[in-house]
Design a protein around this motif. Structure first.
Motif, PDB file in Angstrom:
ATOM      1  N   THR A 219       0.843  -1.193   0.000  1.00  0.00           N
ATOM      2  CA  THR A 219       0.000   0.000   0.000  1.00  0.00           C
ATOM      3  C   THR A 219       0.877   1.241   0.000  1.00  0.00           C
ATOM      4  O   THR A 219       1.317   1.707   1.044  1.00  0.00           O
ATOM      5  N   VAL A 220       1.154   1.738  -1.212  1.00  0.00           N
ATOM      6  CA  VAL A 220       2.000   2.926  -1.323  1.00  0.00           C
ATOM      7  C   VAL A 220       1.250   4.087  -1.969  1.00  0.00           C
ATOM      8  O   VAL A 220       1.810   5.157  -2.124  1.00  0.00           O
TER       9      VAL A 220
ATOM     10  N   SER B 293      -3.316   7.857   3.134  1.00  0.00           N
ATOM     11  CA  SER B 293      -4.095   8.875   3.851  1.00  0.00           C
ATOM     12  C   SER B 293      -5.269   8.239   4.586  1.00  0.00           C
ATOM     13  O   SER B 293      -5.572   8.604   5.727  1.00  0.00           O
ATOM     14  N   LEU B 294      -5.933   7.292   3.937  1.00  0.00           N
ATOM     15  CA  LEU B 294      -7.078   6.649   4.567  1.00  0.00           C
ATOM     16  C   LEU B 294      -6.651   5.852   5.797  1.00  0.00           C
ATOM     17  O   LEU B 294      -7.331   5.882   6.840  1.00  0.00           O
ATOM     18  N   GLU B 295      -5.541   5.109   5.685  1.00  0.00           N
ATOM     19  CA  GLU B 295      -5.075   4.332   6.829  1.00  0.00           C
ATOM     20  C   GLU B 295      -4.648   5.249   7.978  1.00  0.00           C
ATOM     21  O   GLU B 295      -4.896   4.957   9.150  1.00  0.00           O
ATOM     22  N   TRP B 296      -4.020   6.356   7.661  1.00  0.00           N
ATOM     23  CA  TRP B 296      -3.620   7.317   8.698  1.00  0.00           C
ATOM     24  C   TRP B 296      -4.845   7.890   9.396  1.00  0.00           C
ATOM     25  O   TRP B 296      -4.888   7.989  10.628  1.00  0.00           O
ATOM     26  N   LEU B 297      -5.878   8.251   8.599  1.00  0.00           N
ATOM     27  CA  LEU B 297      -7.100   8.784   9.186  1.00  0.00           C
ATOM     28  C   LEU B 297      -7.792   7.739  10.057  1.00  0.00           C
ATOM     29  O   LEU B 297      -8.336   8.057  11.120  1.00  0.00           O
ATOM     30  N   GLY B 298      -7.754   6.472   9.605  1.00  0.00           N
ATOM     31  CA  GLY B 298      -8.377   5.412  10.386  1.00  0.00           C
ATOM     32  C   GLY B 298      -7.730   5.238  11.751  1.00  0.00           C
ATOM     33  O   GLY B 298      -8.393   4.868  12.730  1.00  0.00           O
ATOM     34  N   GLN B 299      -6.427   5.517  11.838  1.00  0.00           N
ATOM     35  CA  GLN B 299      -5.698   5.352  13.095  1.00  0.00           C
ATOM     36  C   GLN B 299      -5.799   6.588  13.990  1.00  0.00           C
ATOM     37  O   GLN B 299      -5.798   6.477  15.214  1.00  0.00           O
ATOM     38  N   ARG B 300      -5.892   7.766  13.390  1.00  0.00           N
ATOM     39  CA  ARG B 300      -5.779   9.004  14.167  1.00  0.00           C
ATOM     40  C   ARG B 300      -7.099   9.787  14.320  1.00  0.00           C
ATOM     41  O   ARG B 300      -7.307  10.427  15.365  1.00  0.00           O
TER      42      ARG B 300
ATOM     43  N   THR C 269      -7.624  -2.029   1.971  1.00  0.00           N
ATOM     44  CA  THR C 269      -7.430  -0.624   1.604  1.00  0.00           C
ATOM     45  C   THR C 269      -7.902  -0.324   0.195  1.00  0.00           C
ATOM     46  O   THR C 269      -8.438   0.755  -0.075  1.00  0.00           O
ATOM     47  N   HIS C 270      -7.710  -1.277  -0.739  1.00  0.00           N
ATOM     48  CA  HIS C 270      -8.132  -0.992  -2.119  1.00  0.00           C
ATOM     49  C   HIS C 270      -9.647  -0.797  -2.197  1.00  0.00           C
ATOM     50  O   HIS C 270     -10.150  -0.024  -3.025  1.00  0.00           O
ATOM     51  N   ALA C 271     -10.415  -1.497  -1.324  1.00  0.00           N
ATOM     52  CA  ALA C 271     -11.866  -1.290  -1.307  1.00  0.00           C
ATOM     53  C   ALA C 271     -12.205   0.091  -0.758  1.00  0.00           C
ATOM     54  O   ALA C 271     -13.119   0.767  -1.244  1.00  0.00           O
ATOM     55  N   TRP C 272     -11.461   0.528   0.255  1.00  0.00           N
ATOM     56  CA  TRP C 272     -11.671   1.876   0.783  1.00  0.00           C
ATOM     57  C   TRP C 272     -11.333   2.932  -0.274  1.00  0.00           C
ATOM     58  O   TRP C 272     -12.002   3.967  -0.375  1.00  0.00           O
ATOM     59  N   GLU C 273     -10.283   2.666  -1.043  1.00  0.00           N
ATOM     60  CA  GLU C 273      -9.964   3.589  -2.136  1.00  0.00           C
ATOM     61  C   GLU C 273     -11.118   3.657  -3.131  1.00  0.00           C
ATOM     62  O   GLU C 273     -11.491   4.746  -3.598  1.00  0.00           O
TER      63      GLU C 273
ATOM     64  N   VAL D 273     -17.663   3.184  11.626  1.00  0.00           N
ATOM     65  CA  VAL D 273     -18.097   1.810  11.882  1.00  0.00           C
ATOM     66  C   VAL D 273     -17.047   0.791  11.444  1.00  0.00           C
ATOM     67  O   VAL D 273     -16.758  -0.177  12.156  1.00  0.00           O
ATOM     68  N   SER D 274     -16.468   0.986  10.260  1.00  0.00           N
ATOM     69  CA  SER D 274     -15.477   0.036   9.711  1.00  0.00           C
ATOM     70  C   SER D 274     -14.282   0.832   9.191  1.00  0.00           C
ATOM     71  O   SER D 274     -14.133   1.021   7.980  1.00  0.00           O
ATOM     72  N   PRO D 275     -13.415   1.327  10.067  1.00  0.00           N
ATOM     73  CA  PRO D 275     -12.332   2.226   9.637  1.00  0.00           C
ATOM     74  C   PRO D 275     -11.312   1.517   8.753  1.00  0.00           C
ATOM     75  O   PRO D 275     -11.163   0.296   8.814  1.00  0.00           O
ATOM     76  N   PRO D 276     -10.625   2.268   7.895  1.00  0.00           N
ATOM     77  CA  PRO D 276      -9.583   1.688   7.046  1.00  0.00           C
ATOM     78  C   PRO D 276      -8.522   1.000   7.898  1.00  0.00           C
ATOM     79  O   PRO D 276      -8.111   1.509   8.951  1.00  0.00           O
ATOM     80  N   GLY D 277      -8.091  -0.197   7.471  1.00  0.00           N
ATOM     81  CA  GLY D 277      -7.067  -0.943   8.189  1.00  0.00           C
ATOM     82  C   GLY D 277      -7.635  -1.941   9.156  1.00  0.00           C
ATOM     83  O   GLY D 277      -6.940  -2.870   9.587  1.00  0.00           O
TER      84      GLY D 277
END
Length: 791
Positions: A406-407, A413-420, A727-731, A776-780
């Protein structure tokens, strides 16, 4: 093209051939001009359709469509100058060649035609005042009037000679049929005065359709050029459908070049930024285009015609059908191999849920909603088939393959938002929900047709001024009169005219037009004929007239001889005379005759002019209810009621669709189905609540926009569940939401009410839906149910 077999290529080729045939057939049907339906009648349930009423409305609309009225205004003391200005304005319009006729007053040709056509019927047509005088036996008043008219140049003109019509009864009858509506008349033409302003009237008629772009350009160019030749102190006020149509077309062009072009550019940049490939533009367009072709073809096969409302709403199909392409492209980019086998369950379940959401409208009694259901359902199926059949053989070599990591900037950005950012987003949603709940207590629905008016305020004010000044008859409200035959219809019209004339005298009604004003019933003609014979055959009346005027003593005898030898023919709408330019051509649009009924019978329209206030419409409706064969038609209220009924039906069947989708999701996801269904439902509720809190009443078009929110929202939940939150589904769901917001949400900036209502619902609705799914279902995060998806 690794992994692509001969069978897949053959299937892709067959689908190409099928689509080509569908496109050719659809294009042929659409270009024939017989397949597009614009009638409001076609949107109504079969049991509620009244063909006579629709024919009446169509006849009035066609008459109004080709006319325009302009007022040239200035200060009262500038009255003489305004006459010259109006003459110059008229000359400029005539020289433009864009109009069939340009008049400042009554049509001289029409007046002459009326005199010629009615002369044979001069003994059987009496003005109301003359009928009263003759009934009272007051022949002296008629003699004195004839004497005054000989020395008064502005008196009613003669339609027959002194011998043929010694009392000028026909001349006064024609004068009482004045065609100037609420205008006054002098030697220069029609005029009107309001406050300290004097206005000269310019009446124009053109051949082209008001919605035709060429007609609009010609009429506007001619009017604007004529305006340029007037003094700066002179104002010009316009009234006519062509001006509103041109304003709408100009607004559409302006918004297309700003909102439309801006959103398109943003979508293109977004897709190129993420995929780094031109295929990311081509393939979604192919799938959406194929879906629209299938939708048009199947709708035409089932219904025979396609309503313009269906085509307009069908544009929202793009927002849902592009989901399948996005999901494929993002999965292909992430996996580096053909991903169809892994995403097929997800996009198929998304298709089924969306088709159910749209297709539930099929069970409503409204043909318009049923057509939208077919158009949307088969459009989505066409887009899905295109992704399944074509995308695997497309190659997609231009897509960047990250080698399974995942580059991608969007993914990171989505994974970062999901964590923070998850707690912050959840807190913001809670606050928004609280505000939305408060808004639900202020929820208001408005379905008035006038709220959808998109013409500029200046044009609406100008239209209002002209309509009030003229009192002219419009096409949106009228009395529909039916009867067993033509004579019964005319007699019923004559009964209605008395209260209508009373309201005109009270300044509550500006004017009205009825066929019986030009062609009285035979019973009325017979009564007038008997009264004229009784009067003119009196032994002294005509002798007194000849003596007062100094005419030969032989005149009375010659007049009586003509009357005695006259054998009356009764005027009737079916006579060839009434079809001439003089009679039938003037009010032909009001006479429906026997064409309005399948069996014996006839019908006509009484067109109503401007009113002093809406209260009179209740009195007119009461008048209609009190008379057999009479109904008051209020097209504004009828269409407003239609919008309200559509809104209720959409809401009802939307709830049914959600129930059906819930059953399918329950079978697939068991206790986790709420994670798919609730986000779009809650997002819709929040959107409506916040709109109500902002003071915006909800309409049918707000409600139709929720179908787009539901379709894309369900796809979000399904794709994420089926991919186990990869992540590709979130994209994919993020790109789909962003492109839909850019394509439809930005319509909130539109000045066109329908588009604004659609955009102001889609914009927050999709954003709320995405944010709820994010919480409800955050990225990652993984759901642990991925084992059911690799089929």
């Amino acid at each position: 093209m690794t992994g692509v077999g001969v069978r897949q290529r053959l299937v892709a080729l067959v689908w190409l051939v099928v689509l080509a045939a569908i496109m050719a057939w659809s294009a042929d049907q659409l270009l024939s001009g017989r397949t597009l339906d614009t009638s409001v009648l076609a949107l109504l349930p079969a049991g509620s359709q009244d063909p006579v009423m629709e024919l009446a409305a169509q006849s009035l609309s066609e008459e109004v469509a080709h006319r325009a009225l302009l007022l040239i205004g200035g200060e009262q003391e500038y009255r003489r100058g305004l006459q010259a200005q109006a003459d110059r304005f008229r000359q400029a319009l005539v020289q433009s060649g864009s109009f069939e006729s340009v008049r400042l007053g009554p049509d001289p040709g029409l007046l002459e035609a009326l005199r010629n056509d009615y002369r044979p019927y001069r003994y059987q047509l009496l003005a109301k005042e003359d009928r009263h005088l003759l009934t009272e036996g007051n022949g002296g008043a008629l003699i004195r009037r004839v004497v005054r008219e000989l020395v008064n140049p502005t008196a009613a003109g003669r339609a027959a000679s002194l011998v043929e019509d010694p009392l000028n009864l026909l001349g006064h009858w024609l004068a009482s049929r004045a065609t100037g509506a609420g205008f006054s008349q002098d030697s220069k033409g029609f005029y009107t005065e309001q406050a300290d302003r004097h206005y000269r009237v310019v009446l124009v008629r053109f051949a082209g359709a008001p919605f035709d772009a060429t007609t609009q350009q010609q009429v506007l160019a001619a009017v604007e050029s004529a305006e340029a030749g007037l003094d700066r102190s002179t104002s010009v006020h316009r009234s006519g459908l062509v001006f509103h149509a041109a304003a709408g077309a100009e607004q559409a062009r302006r918004e297309l070049s700003t909102i439309g072009l801006g959103s398109l550019t943003a979508v293109v940049v977004l897709l190129l930024w993420h995929f780094r490939s031109a295929w990311s533009l081509v393939l979604p367009v192919l799938s959406v285009g194929a879906g629209l072709c299938v939708a048009v073809a199947v709708s035409l096969l089932i219904f025979g015609r396609l309503h313009v409302v269906t085509l307009a709403f069908g544009a929202s199909l793009v927002g849902v059908s592009v989901d399948y392409a996005m999901h494929y492209l993002c999965a292909r980019q992430a996996m580096g191999r053909i991903p169809l086998r892994r995403i097929l369950p997800g996009i198929t379940l998304g298709l089924v849920s969306s088709v159910l959401a749209y297709g539930a409208q099929w069970f409503t009694p409204f043909p318009g909603l049923r057509q939208i259901a077919v158009f949307s359902g088969f459009g989505l199926i066409g887009a899905w088939l295109t992704v399944v059949f074509w995308f695997p053989v497309a190659g997609l070599r231009g897509l960047k393959d990250p080698g399974g990591t995942t580059v991608r900037p969007l993914g990171r950005s989505l994974e970062w938002l999901g964590q923070r950012a998850r707690p912050l987003v959840a807190g913001g949603l809670v606050l928004a929900m609280v505000a939305a709940v408060a808004g639900w207590f202020q929820l208001e629905f408005r379905d008035h047709l006038g709220d959808l008016q998109s013409s500029p305020r200046a044009l609406l004010d100008s239209e209002q001024l002209v309509q009030v000044a003229s009192g002219g008859a419009g096409s949106s409200r009228f009395l529909l009169v039916t009867g067993a035959d033509e004579q019964q219809v005319l007699e019923r019209e004559e009964t209605l005219r008395a209260p209508l004339e009373k309201w005109i005298a009270e300044d509550r009604l500006g004017s009205f037009q009825a066929m019986s004003q030009l062609i009285p019933s035979v019973a009325r003609q017979q009564g007038d004929y008997d009264q004229v014979r009784q009067t003119l055959l009196q032994p002294d009346l005509l002798e007194r007239l000849a003596a007062d005027l100094g005419l030969p003593e032989s005149l009375p005898a010659r007049s009586r001889e003509l009357l005695g030898g006259h054998s009356p023919n009764w005027l009737a709408p079916g006579l060839s005379t009434s079809e001439s330019a003089g009679v039938g051509g003037y009010l032909a649009h009001l006479w429906l005759g026997e064409q309005a009924a399948d069996g014996p019978g006839a019908a006509s329209v009484i067109a109503l002019g401007a009113v002093s206030g809406p209260a009179i419409y209740q009195d007119i409706e009461t008048l209609a209810e009190a008379h057999e064969g009479v109904s008051f038609v209020d097209r504004v209220a009828d269409i407003s009621g239609l919008l309200a009924r559509y809104r209720v039906q959409v809401g009802l069947w939307l709830a049914v669709a959600c129930g059906l989708v819930a059953l399918i999701l329950l079978g697939r996801y068991r206790s986790r189905c709420w994670q798919v269904l609730l986000p779009p439902v809650i997002a819709t509720g929040m959107t409506f609540g916040l709109l109500a809190l902002a003071g915006q009443p909800l309409t049918l078009f707000h409600q139709l926009a929720t179908l787009l929110i539901l379709g894309i929202g369900l796809d979000m939940g399904i794709f994420l569940r089926e991919s186990d939150g990869q992540t590709h589904a979130w994209e994919a769901v993020t790109l789909s939401a962003l492109t839909s917001v850019l394509a439809f949400g930005l319509l909130a900036l539109s000045d066109t009410p329908v588009l604004h209502h659609f955009g102001v619902t889609v914009l927050p609705g999709l954003l709320f839906c995405w944010l709820i799914v994010f919480v409800v279902s955050p990225p990652g995060a993984r759901s642990g149910v991925g084992e059911v998806h690799d089929v």
